[in-house]
Scaffold this active site. Structure first.
Site, PDB file in Angstrom:
ATOM      1  N   ASN A  45       1.625  -0.576   9.733  1.00  0.00           N
ATOM      2  CA  ASN A  45       2.915  -0.538   9.040  1.00  0.00           C
ATOM      3  C   ASN A  45       3.822   0.534   9.646  1.00  0.00           C
ATOM      4  O   ASN A  45       4.745   1.008   8.999  1.00  0.00           O
ATOM      5  CB  ASN A  45       2.703  -0.247   7.555  1.00  0.00           C
ATOM      6  CG  ASN A  45       1.754  -1.229   6.906  1.00  0.00           C
ATOM      7  OD1 ASN A  45       1.909  -2.439   7.052  1.00  0.00           O
ATOM      8  ND2 ASN A  45       0.757  -0.729   6.207  1.00  0.00           N
ATOM      9  N   HIS A 131       2.160  -5.689  -5.577  1.00  0.00           N
ATOM     10  CA  HIS A 131       1.049  -4.955  -4.969  1.00  0.00           C
ATOM     11  C   HIS A 131       0.019  -4.510  -6.014  1.00  0.00           C
ATOM     12  O   HIS A 131       0.366  -4.229  -7.165  1.00  0.00           O
ATOM     13  CB  HIS A 131       1.637  -3.725  -4.275  1.00  0.00           C
ATOM     14  CG  HIS A 131       0.686  -2.969  -3.420  1.00  0.00           C
ATOM     15  ND1 HIS A 131       0.056  -1.828  -3.838  1.00  0.00           N
ATOM     16  CD2 HIS A 131       0.278  -3.174  -2.142  1.00  0.00           C
ATOM     17  CE1 HIS A 131      -0.699  -1.342  -2.858  1.00  0.00           C
ATOM     18  NE2 HIS A 131      -0.583  -2.152  -1.818  1.00  0.00           N
ATOM     19  N   GLU A 178       9.183  -5.599  -5.882  1.00  0.00           N
ATOM     20  CA  GLU A 178       9.186  -4.937  -4.575  1.00  0.00           C
ATOM     21  C   GLU A 178      10.383  -5.409  -3.774  1.00  0.00           C
ATOM     22  O   GLU A 178      10.850  -6.526  -3.964  1.00  0.00           O
ATOM     23  CB  GLU A 178       7.907  -5.307  -3.803  1.00  0.00           C
ATOM     24  CG  GLU A 178       6.666  -4.850  -4.508  1.00  0.00           C
ATOM     25  CD  GLU A 178       5.391  -5.261  -3.787  1.00  0.00           C
ATOM     26  OE1 GLU A 178       5.434  -5.558  -2.572  1.00  0.00           O
ATOM     27  OE2 GLU A 178       4.347  -5.282  -4.450  1.00  0.00           O
ATOM     28  N   SER A 182       4.571  -7.358   0.570  1.00  0.00           N
ATOM     29  CA  SER A 182       3.714  -6.852   1.638  1.00  0.00           C
ATOM     30  C   SER A 182       2.935  -7.919   2.396  1.00  0.00           C
ATOM     31  O   SER A 182       2.565  -7.709   3.538  1.00  0.00           O
ATOM     32  CB  SER A 182       2.765  -5.790   1.097  1.00  0.00           C
ATOM     33  OG  SER A 182       2.078  -6.274  -0.037  1.00  0.00           O
ATOM     34  N   ASP A 207       9.772  -1.053  -5.850  1.00  0.00           N
ATOM     35  CA  ASP A 207       8.880  -0.440  -4.866  1.00  0.00           C
ATOM     36  C   ASP A 207       9.391  -0.802  -3.464  1.00  0.00           C
ATOM     37  O   ASP A 207       9.332  -1.957  -3.059  1.00  0.00           O
ATOM     38  CB  ASP A 207       7.453  -0.958  -5.091  1.00  0.00           C
ATOM     39  CG  ASP A 207       6.436  -0.270  -4.190  1.00  0.00           C
ATOM     40  OD1 ASP A 207       6.844   0.438  -3.253  1.00  0.00           O
ATOM     41  OD2 ASP A 207       5.225  -0.459  -4.421  1.00  0.00           O
ATOM     42  N   HIS A 210       7.705  -1.266   1.892  1.00  0.00           N
ATOM     43  CA  HIS A 210       7.867  -1.863   3.227  1.00  0.00           C
ATOM     44  C   HIS A 210       9.330  -1.964   3.655  1.00  0.00           C
ATOM     45  O   HIS A 210       9.633  -2.582   4.663  1.00  0.00           O
ATOM     46  CB  HIS A 210       7.225  -3.253   3.272  1.00  0.00           C
ATOM     47  CG  HIS A 210       5.747  -3.207   3.144  1.00  0.00           C
ATOM     48  ND1 HIS A 210       4.917  -2.920   4.212  1.00  0.00           N
ATOM     49  CD2 HIS A 210       4.942  -3.362   2.075  1.00  0.00           C
ATOM     50  CE1 HIS A 210       3.662  -2.925   3.792  1.00  0.00           C
ATOM     51  NE2 HIS A 210       3.647  -3.190   2.515  1.00  0.00           N
ATOM     52  N   LYS A 241       4.110   4.574   5.585  1.00  0.00           N
ATOM     53  CA  LYS A 241       4.364   3.393   6.414  1.00  0.00           C
ATOM     54  C   LYS A 241       5.401   3.771   7.486  1.00  0.00           C
ATOM     55  O   LYS A 241       5.074   4.520   8.388  1.00  0.00           O
ATOM     56  CB  LYS A 241       4.726   2.215   5.526  1.00  0.00           C
ATOM     57  CG  LYS A 241       3.447   1.743   4.815  1.00  0.00           C
ATOM     58  CD  LYS A 241       3.610   0.736   3.730  1.00  0.00           C
ATOM     59  CE  LYS A 241       2.212   0.386   3.193  1.00  0.00           C
ATOM     60  NZ  LYS A 241       2.211  -0.093   1.827  1.00  0.00           N
TER      61      LYS A 241
HETATM   62  C1  LIG Z   1       1.231   0.275   0.750  1.00  0.00           C
HETATM   63  C2  LIG Z   1       1.830   0.012  -0.566  1.00  0.00           C
HETATM   64  C3  LIG Z   1       1.643   0.904  -1.619  1.00  0.00           C
HETATM   65  C4  LIG Z   1       0.706   2.075  -1.539  1.00  0.00           C
HETATM   66  O1  LIG Z   1       1.219   3.089  -0.740  1.00  0.00           O
HETATM   67  P1  LIG Z   1       0.199   4.113  -0.079  1.00  0.00           P
HETATM   68  O2  LIG Z   1       1.023   5.259   0.303  1.00  0.00           O
HETATM   69  O3  LIG Z   1      -0.416   3.396   1.081  1.00  0.00           O
HETATM   70  O4  LIG Z   1      -0.832   4.448  -1.118  1.00  0.00           O
HETATM   71  C5  LIG Z   1       2.303   0.646  -2.807  1.00  0.00           C
HETATM   72  N1  LIG Z   1       3.099  -0.423  -2.958  1.00  0.00           N
HETATM   73  C6  LIG Z   1       3.270  -1.314  -1.957  1.00  0.00           C
HETATM   74  C7  LIG Z   1       4.153  -2.487  -2.169  1.00  0.00           C
HETATM   75  C8  LIG Z   1       2.643  -1.125  -0.733  1.00  0.00           C
HETATM   76  O5  LIG Z   1       2.798  -2.024   0.240  1.00  0.00           O
END
Ligand SMILES: *Cc1c(COP(=O)(O)O)cnc(C)c1O
Length: 386
Positions: A45, A131, A178, A182, A207, A210, A241
């Protein structure tokens, strides 16, 4: 007799769902070495290639020299350093909020935030493809959970209407979605969701895991891209990421942030992130917002367009670096992934429970660090194998 772990593992093996760890050597984005093999990595990522950037490395080294390797206590005890507050304030300015709170990672951000915001009697409404961290958090909160089919806003509207009718005026209704999903790489219809949550007096948590670094003029995400940052009550993301480091953040107005400081258990009962991690995150974020970051996003968009056209994969708008190639069957996805690896291309097969059953897929992630030639070689191999 209690069921043994070996039994469970054998079952997973039978369904082609057994997972194991591959140890990699990094250091040279977008390449990784697995065992003796050097592989072109289409699974990370690290969308802008920042995880190996000299600015992040020297920020981490300097912070370590100055303040040591560990924060040694939780933020509320004696674990709040200048680095933590500077990064929180920087995130707040960028996200146009009063303040922000940092967590160890995105997972614990989701867990701490959602459980602090809602509890028994309240309702959380999630997109079906949210997620695992968001789902786990909703479950742990004790609130009533409702799920709407992926991106179907008319279904979200119906749930909101129904929940609002049944709820008292003090009840919290939290919509969770989101910006870039993802495993599918598509975006949520944010403007419509914002309009609905306003209409039904609900709260919205977005969220941007990404989307940070990838979307928006300064790379702040989908809300920035659509000019909607001020409309989103809770802007969440990860620094692990595109930001090239580790950590999670939640940006919101002051009262909400103060509430998190008092109630978010993954924040309160956990040692603060070490100075090196926070300093590297800050450097990553600075790069994302800089003109260099803008140039990297342009490179990334060009790479996405090249792969979608050469491999005949469906392009989405806005373009995101997550490109799913759905094959359906677990065994087929594994075998294509295996054959790509034989060609020196690391493309993971994603299976249940990460994605719904019978939607096993190759999940290709692109980075600004990939050259046009590297993208073309992936496109050619994909065409040959699937
Ligand atoms: C990767 C991800 C997370 C978690 O983040 P980390 O820092 O890897 O723990 C949370 N929400 C989504 C949508 C993600 O893709």
């Amino acid at each position: 007799m209690m069921r043994s772990p070996a039994q469970e593992l054998a079952q997973l093996q039978e369904q082609n769902l057994l997972r194991s760890l591959a140890q990699i050597e990094g250091g040279e984005v977008p390449w990784v070495t697995v065992g003796e093999r050097r592989l072109l990595n289409f699974s990370s990522n690290d969308y802008l290639g920042l995880s190996q950037h000299p600015a992040l490395k020297s920020a981490a080294i300097e912070a370590t020299r100055e303040h040591g390797t560990g924060a040694t206590a939780s933020r509320l005890v004696c674990g709040t350093f200048r680095y933590h507050r500077e990064l929180e304030q920087r995130i707040a300015v960028l996200k146009e909020t009063d303040d922000a709170r940092l967590f160890a990672n995105g997972y614990s951000t989701a867990l701490g935030t959602i459980t602090a915001l809602v509890s028994k009697g309240d309702t959380v409404i999630l997109d079906k493809l949210c997620h695992a961290s968001l789902i786990d958090a909703a479950r742990l909160s004790g609130a009533t959970i409702r799920v709407f089919p992926h991106n179907q806003t008319e279904r979200l509207a119906a749930i909101l209407r129904n929940t609002r009718e049944k709820s008292g005026s003090t009840t919290r209704i939290l919509v969770v979605t989101e910006s870039v999903f993802s495993m599918d790489g598509d975006t949520c219809p944010l403007a419509e969701i914002v309009a609905l949550k306003n209409q039904y007096e609900a709260l919205l948590l977005l969220d941007e895991a990404h989307a940070l670094g990838v979307l928006g003029p300064r790379g702040l995400g989908l809300a920035e891209e659509l000019g909607l940052q001020k409309q989103v009550d809770f802007q969440m993301g990860t620094l692990g990421k595109a930001a090239g480091s580790a950590g999670g953040y939640l940006a919101a107005s002051q009262d909400w942030i103060d509430l998190l400081t008092n109630k978010a258990r993954s924040f309160i009962y956990s040692t603060a992130p070490p100075p090196a991690q926070v300093a590297a995150s800050q450097a990553g974020l600075d790069l994302i917002c800089s003109s260099h970051g803008q140039k990297l996003r342009e490179d990334l968009r060009n790479r996405i367009a090249l792969l979608t056209s050469e491999a005949g994969l469906a392009g989405k708008l806005p373009a995101t670096p997550i490109i799913p190639h759905i094959l359906g069957d677990n065994e087929l996805a594994l075998s294509v992934s295996h054959r790509l690896r034989g060609q020196g291309l690391l493309v993971p097969a994603i299976r249940f429970p990460t994605v719904p059953r019978n939607t096993a897929r190759l999940r290709i992630t692109l980075s600004a660090a990939h050259s046009a030639e590297e993208i073309s070689s992936l496109a050619a191999a994909l065409k040959a194998f699937s």
